[in-house]
Design a protein around this motif. Structure first.
Motif, short mmCIF file in Angstrom:
data_model
loop_
_atom_site.label_atom_id
_atom_site.label_comp_id
_atom_site.label_asym_id
_atom_site.label_seq_id
_atom_site.Cartn_x
_atom_site.Cartn_y
_atom_site.Cartn_z
N PRO A 1 17.30 49.08 93.13
CA PRO A 1 18.51 48.52 93.70
C PRO A 1 19.28 47.68 92.67
N HIS A 2 20.56 47.65 92.83
CA HIS A 2 21.42 46.85 91.96
C HIS A 2 22.18 45.87 92.85
N GLU A 3 22.09 44.61 92.50
CA GLU A 3 22.73 43.56 93.29
C GLU A 3 23.57 42.69 92.37
N ALA A 4 24.42 41.86 92.94
CA ALA A 4 25.28 40.98 92.14
C ALA A 4 25.36 39.61 92.77
N ILE A 5 25.47 38.58 91.92
CA ILE A 5 25.71 37.23 92.39
C ILE A 5 26.81 36.59 91.56
N ALA A 61 23.95 33.68 80.72
CA ALA A 61 25.28 34.24 80.52
C ALA A 61 25.55 35.33 81.56
N ASP A 62 26.82 35.61 81.79
CA ASP A 62 27.17 36.74 82.64
C ASP A 62 26.55 38.00 82.06
N GLY A 63 26.15 38.91 82.91
CA GLY A 63 25.55 40.15 82.45
C GLY A 63 24.58 40.72 83.46
N VAL A 64 23.78 41.65 83.01
CA VAL A 64 22.82 42.34 83.88
C VAL A 64 21.41 41.85 83.55
N GLY A 84 14.56 46.07 89.97
CA GLY A 84 15.97 46.33 90.17
C GLY A 84 16.78 45.51 89.19
N HIS A 85 18.09 45.52 89.40
CA HIS A 85 19.01 44.82 88.51
C HIS A 85 19.88 43.84 89.30
N ILE A 86 20.20 42.74 88.64
CA ILE A 86 21.11 41.75 89.20
C ILE A 86 22.23 41.57 88.19
N THR A 87 23.47 41.70 88.62
CA THR A 87 24.60 41.44 87.76
C THR A 87 25.15 40.05 88.11
N ILE A 88 25.35 39.25 87.07
CA ILE A 88 25.93 37.92 87.25
C ILE A 88 27.33 37.94 86.67
N PHE A 89 28.28 37.48 87.47
CA PHE A 89 29.61 37.24 86.94
C PHE A 89 30.20 36.06 87.68
#
Length: 90
Positions: A1-5, A61-64, A84-89
């Motif tokens: 899964p890929h999620e973002a915060i 830092a922002d990124g994956v 899984g992956h978390i993207t931060i921006f």
């Protein structure tokens, strides 16, 4: 899964926690940067990651980022491992 915060303290999507983590008896959650360096880990059910480096006074830092969850359910015969992956921006 890929999620973002978006950990910018606006009250929306400021932290990450594994889905359904409350249904597990114990778990180790680890988050790695793109070079494979461990930036955060917890074995406390319900603890959330706010994008900090080991709950310190600075943030990644922002990124994956890659996450790994290893644990057991309430029946000790049921174990699991998920990634899984978390993207931060911000």
């Amino acid at each position: 899964p890929h999620e973002a915060i978006t950990p910018n303290n606006d009250g929306f999507n400021d932290f990450w926690t594994p889905r359904d983590i409350e249904s597990y008896k114990e778990a180790l959650v680890q988050i790695y940067n793109r070079w494979g360096g461990l930036v955060w880990e917890s074995n406390q059910i319900g603890e959330v990651w706010q994008g900090s480096v080991f709950n310190g006074d600075h943030y990644v830092a922002d990124g994956v980022y890659l996450y790994k969850v290893i644990g057991a359910g309430w029946n000790p015969a049921i174990t699991f491992k998920t990634t899984g992956h978390i993207t931060i921006f911000r």
